[in-house]
Motif scaffolding. Structure first.
Motif, PDB file in Angstrom:
ATOM      1  N   LEU A  55      -1.151   2.665  -9.461  1.00  0.00           N
ATOM      2  CA  LEU A  55      -0.379   2.609 -10.285  1.00  0.00           C
ATOM      3  C   LEU A  55      -0.064   3.316 -11.640  1.00  0.00           C
ATOM      4  CD1 LEU A  55       2.111  -0.027  -8.185  1.00  0.00           C
ATOM      5  CD2 LEU A  55       1.782   2.519  -7.629  1.00  0.00           C
ATOM      6  N   ARG A  56      -0.756   2.703 -12.252  1.00  0.00           N
ATOM      7  CA  ARG A  56      -0.663   2.713 -13.416  1.00  0.00           C
ATOM      8  C   ARG A  56      -0.984   3.996 -13.951  1.00  0.00           C
ATOM      9  NH1 ARG A  56      -4.505   2.619 -17.131  1.00  0.00           N
ATOM     10  NH2 ARG A  56      -5.885   2.196 -16.515  1.00  0.00           N
ATOM     11  N   LYS A  57      -2.465   4.269 -13.029  1.00  0.00           N
ATOM     12  CA  LYS A  57      -3.622   5.647 -13.202  1.00  0.00           C
ATOM     13  C   LYS A  57      -3.070   7.387 -12.944  1.00  0.00           C
ATOM     14  CE  LYS A  57      -8.357   3.677 -13.784  1.00  0.00           C
ATOM     15  NZ  LYS A  57      -9.137   2.933 -12.854  1.00  0.00           N
ATOM     16  N   ALA A  72       0.709  -1.004  -0.022  1.00  0.00           N
ATOM     17  CA  ALA A  72       0.233  -0.251  -0.006  1.00  0.00           C
ATOM     18  C   ALA A  72       0.959   1.066  -0.177  1.00  0.00           C
ATOM     19  CB  ALA A  72      -1.076   0.127   1.013  1.00  0.00           C
ATOM     20  N   ASP A  73       1.772   1.035   0.549  1.00  0.00           N
ATOM     21  CA  ASP A  73       3.174   2.459   0.649  1.00  0.00           C
ATOM     22  C   ASP A  73       3.655   2.650  -0.777  1.00  0.00           C
ATOM     23  OD1 ASP A  73       2.997   2.198   3.376  1.00  0.00           O
ATOM     24  OD2 ASP A  73       5.232   1.725   4.511  1.00  0.00           O
ATOM     25  N   LEU A  74       3.510   1.622  -1.447  1.00  0.00           N
ATOM     26  CA  LEU A  74       3.594   1.933  -3.122  1.00  0.00           C
ATOM     27  C   LEU A  74       3.035   3.236  -3.005  1.00  0.00           C
ATOM     28  CD1 LEU A  74       5.184  -1.551  -4.313  1.00  0.00           C
ATOM     29  CD2 LEU A  74       5.949   0.287  -3.197  1.00  0.00           C
ATOM     30  N   LYS A  94       8.244   4.901  -7.891  1.00  0.00           N
ATOM     31  CA  LYS A  94       8.468   4.596  -9.299  1.00  0.00           C
ATOM     32  C   LYS A  94       8.447   2.856  -8.945  1.00  0.00           C
ATOM     33  CE  LYS A  94       7.990   8.188 -11.722  1.00  0.00           C
ATOM     34  NZ  LYS A  94       6.418   8.821 -11.993  1.00  0.00           N
ATOM     35  N   VAL A  95       7.969   2.194  -9.894  1.00  0.00           N
ATOM     36  CA  VAL A  95       7.335   0.694  -9.474  1.00  0.00           C
ATOM     37  C   VAL A  95       7.174   0.135 -10.769  1.00  0.00           C
ATOM     38  CG1 VAL A  95       5.612  -1.194  -8.527  1.00  0.00           C
ATOM     39  CG2 VAL A  95       5.731   0.826  -7.167  1.00  0.00           C
ATOM     40  N   ALA A  96       7.905  -1.435 -10.721  1.00  0.00           N
ATOM     41  CA  ALA A  96       8.308  -2.242 -11.964  1.00  0.00           C
ATOM     42  C   ALA A  96       8.210  -3.453 -11.472  1.00  0.00           C
ATOM     43  CB  ALA A  96       9.242  -1.917 -12.587  1.00  0.00           C
ATOM     44  N   LEU A  97       7.709  -4.428 -12.183  1.00  0.00           N
ATOM     45  CA  LEU A  97       6.913  -5.754 -12.250  1.00  0.00           C
ATOM     46  C   LEU A  97       8.020  -6.566 -13.050  1.00  0.00           C
ATOM     47  CD1 LEU A  97       3.167  -6.018 -12.463  1.00  0.00           C
ATOM     48  CD2 LEU A  97       4.248  -6.540 -10.355  1.00  0.00           C
ATOM     49  N   PRO A  98       8.512  -7.666 -12.631  1.00  0.00           N
ATOM     50  CA  PRO A  98       9.582  -8.346 -13.419  1.00  0.00           C
ATOM     51  C   PRO A  98       8.945  -8.981 -14.677  1.00  0.00           C
ATOM     52  CG  PRO A  98       9.008  -9.239 -11.913  1.00  0.00           C
ATOM     53  CD  PRO A  98       8.455  -8.859 -11.433  1.00  0.00           C
ATOM     54  N   GLN A 134      -8.298  -9.844  -7.285  1.00  0.00           N
ATOM     55  CA  GLN A 134      -8.676  -8.789  -7.460  1.00  0.00           C
ATOM     56  C   GLN A 134      -8.094  -7.330  -7.090  1.00  0.00           C
ATOM     57  OE1 GLN A 134     -13.179  -8.027  -7.267  1.00  0.00           O
ATOM     58  NE2 GLN A 134     -13.084  -6.218  -7.582  1.00  0.00           N
ATOM     59  N   ARG A 135      -7.310  -7.832  -6.072  1.00  0.00           N
ATOM     60  CA  ARG A 135      -7.343  -6.918  -5.029  1.00  0.00           C
ATOM     61  C   ARG A 135      -5.633  -6.336  -5.405  1.00  0.00           C
ATOM     62  NH1 ARG A 135      -3.980  -6.472  -0.195  1.00  0.00           N
ATOM     63  NH2 ARG A 135      -4.299  -5.197   1.575  1.00  0.00           N
ATOM     64  N   GLY A 136      -5.311  -7.230  -5.399  1.00  0.00           N
ATOM     65  CA  GLY A 136      -3.733  -6.975  -6.600  1.00  0.00           C
ATOM     66  C   GLY A 136      -4.036  -6.343  -7.571  1.00  0.00           C
ATOM     67  N   VAL A 137      -4.435  -6.904  -7.943  1.00  0.00           N
ATOM     68  CA  VAL A 137      -4.822  -6.270  -9.925  1.00  0.00           C
ATOM     69  C   VAL A 137      -5.128  -4.580  -9.836  1.00  0.00           C
ATOM     70  CG1 VAL A 137      -6.043  -6.073 -11.774  1.00  0.00           C
ATOM     71  CG2 VAL A 137      -5.544  -8.281 -10.811  1.00  0.00           C
ATOM     72  N   GLU A 138      -6.237  -4.508  -8.909  1.00  0.00           N
ATOM     73  CA  GLU A 138      -6.543  -2.959  -8.783  1.00  0.00           C
ATOM     74  C   GLU A 138      -5.172  -2.297  -7.846  1.00  0.00           C
ATOM     75  OE1 GLU A 138      -9.857  -3.731  -5.651  1.00  0.00           O
ATOM     76  OE2 GLU A 138     -10.735  -3.642  -6.781  1.00  0.00           O
TER      77      GLU A 138
END
Length: 348
Positions: A216-218, A169-171, A177-181, A207-211
């Motif tokens: 972050l994207r928005k 949630a801190d992110l 600026k967050v990235a997935l591998p 669903q919580r993870g996707v949200e």
């Protein structure tokens, strides 16, 4: 004095008093390069190594040299036994490794748990000498596959530019600026990153993870790894970066998201070098091999037993990111359900 030592002393005394007795050594059974254990097929590791050396080669697939110290592991094995290691498609996913097996003919696999379970019929059962040290819940009881190493999903961050995040949630706070591998629909590490973010009291809610990643994207905070100051990835991959001189990279495992996973080993049923494949497994699960995984910041599957036996490299182990507690391991049904959800909803 042990019984064995007493027997040895007694034999020496009898030999001195009565002359050496002649004993006939029983011939060893023939080597079976497709046996389900070292004892059953080779009797000793020396005979296994001899059979593997005659084959001369080992085919591996989907083993990046910078992943869990595989570069050093491969080189050590090759030098130790004089066997050439052919490395096919190092960056391939577990699914790609399985799909290309008929064409590339790997001897061994390193796979995500769900890929191994789904393809167990493709593997040759084999129980390594350290079989009893591998936890029961991360190995097939018949020996088709077995966990070699694992880790926790973590947050790697640039300590010069952002404050240490304590949760996913801190992110969402400004500055991260967050990235997935990778794409979580295709890459196991990215998938588990989404699932770690989805945990609520140890229960995954995809669903919580996707949200969270949609937010972050928005907000313009979801980016590529090259421009990120936070990377969601396995702790052993994030920790590798911390070892570089002058690096400000640090790693944390969120207390509310202790998601863990193992990667498992298996032998191809159609392995072109069956003895070398079995020797590779014995090497990976030996104290030496498990400590080499540890050197790459991965947590060896035999780790707990090695601690009890005093064979784990505790100095290296102390450098691993501190875990918040026992890992949450996704079940196969949870994984399947989450992947189905991502397939329908991630693109949106």
């Amino acid at each position: 004095m042990t019984v064995r030592t007493c027997a040895a002393v007694a034999a020496v005394l009898l030999s001195a008093g009565c002359g050496a007795a002649k004993t006939e050594e029983k011939p060893l059974p023939p080597v079976d390069v497709k046996a389900a254990s070292m004892k059953a097929g080779f009797t000793t590791v020396e005979r296994l190594a001899e059979a593997a050396k005659k084959e001369g080669e080992l085919n591996v697939i989907a083993l990046p040299r910078d992943w869990a110290n595989y570069g050093e592991i491969i080189d050590t094995f090759a030098d130790k036994y004089g066997i050439k290691v052919n490395q096919f498609e190092p960056t391939a996913s577990s699914q790609r490794a399985i799909e290309s097996a008929a064409q590339l003919k790997p001897d061994v696999f390193d796979l995500s748990l769900e890929a191994a379970v789904a393809n167990a019929a493709r593997f040759a059962p084999y129980k390594v000498a350290g079989w009893q040290d591998v936890p029961d819940h991360v190995k097939d009881r018949n020996g088709a596959w077995y966990a070699g190493y694992g880790g926790y999903m973590s947050l790697g961050y640039d300590s010069r530019h952002v404050r240490p995040p304590t949760s996913f949630a801190d992110l969402l706070r400004p500055g991260y600026k967050v990235a997935l591998p990778g794409d979580p629909r295709q890459t196991a590490a990215a998938f588990n990153g989404v699932m770690a973010a989805s945990l609520v009291d140890g229960v995954p809610q995809v669903q919580r993870g996707v949200e969270l990643f949609d937010k972050l994207r928005k907000a313009g905070q979801l980016t590529q790894q090259s421009s990120a100051n936070v990377v969601v990835d396995w702790d052993y991959l994030n920790a590798t970066r911390t070892a570089k001189p002058g690096e400000s990279w640090k790693v944390t495992i969120p207390k509310d998201a202790p998601l863990g996973a193992y990667y498992v080993q298996a032998i191809n049923k159609d392995a072109p070098h069956p003895a070398a494949a079995r020797l590779w497994q014995e090497f990976l699960f030996s104290d030496e091999g498990q400590n080499l995984f540890l050197k790459g910041y991965a947590r060896p599957a035999r780790g707990e037993a090695m601690v009890m036996k005093g064979t784990l490299d505790t100095q290296v182990a102390a450098q691993l990111p501190a875990p918040p507690g026992p890992p949450v391991l996704l079940t196969i049904p949870q994984t399947d359900a989450a992947k189905a959800y991502l397939k329908k909803n991630w693109a949106r």
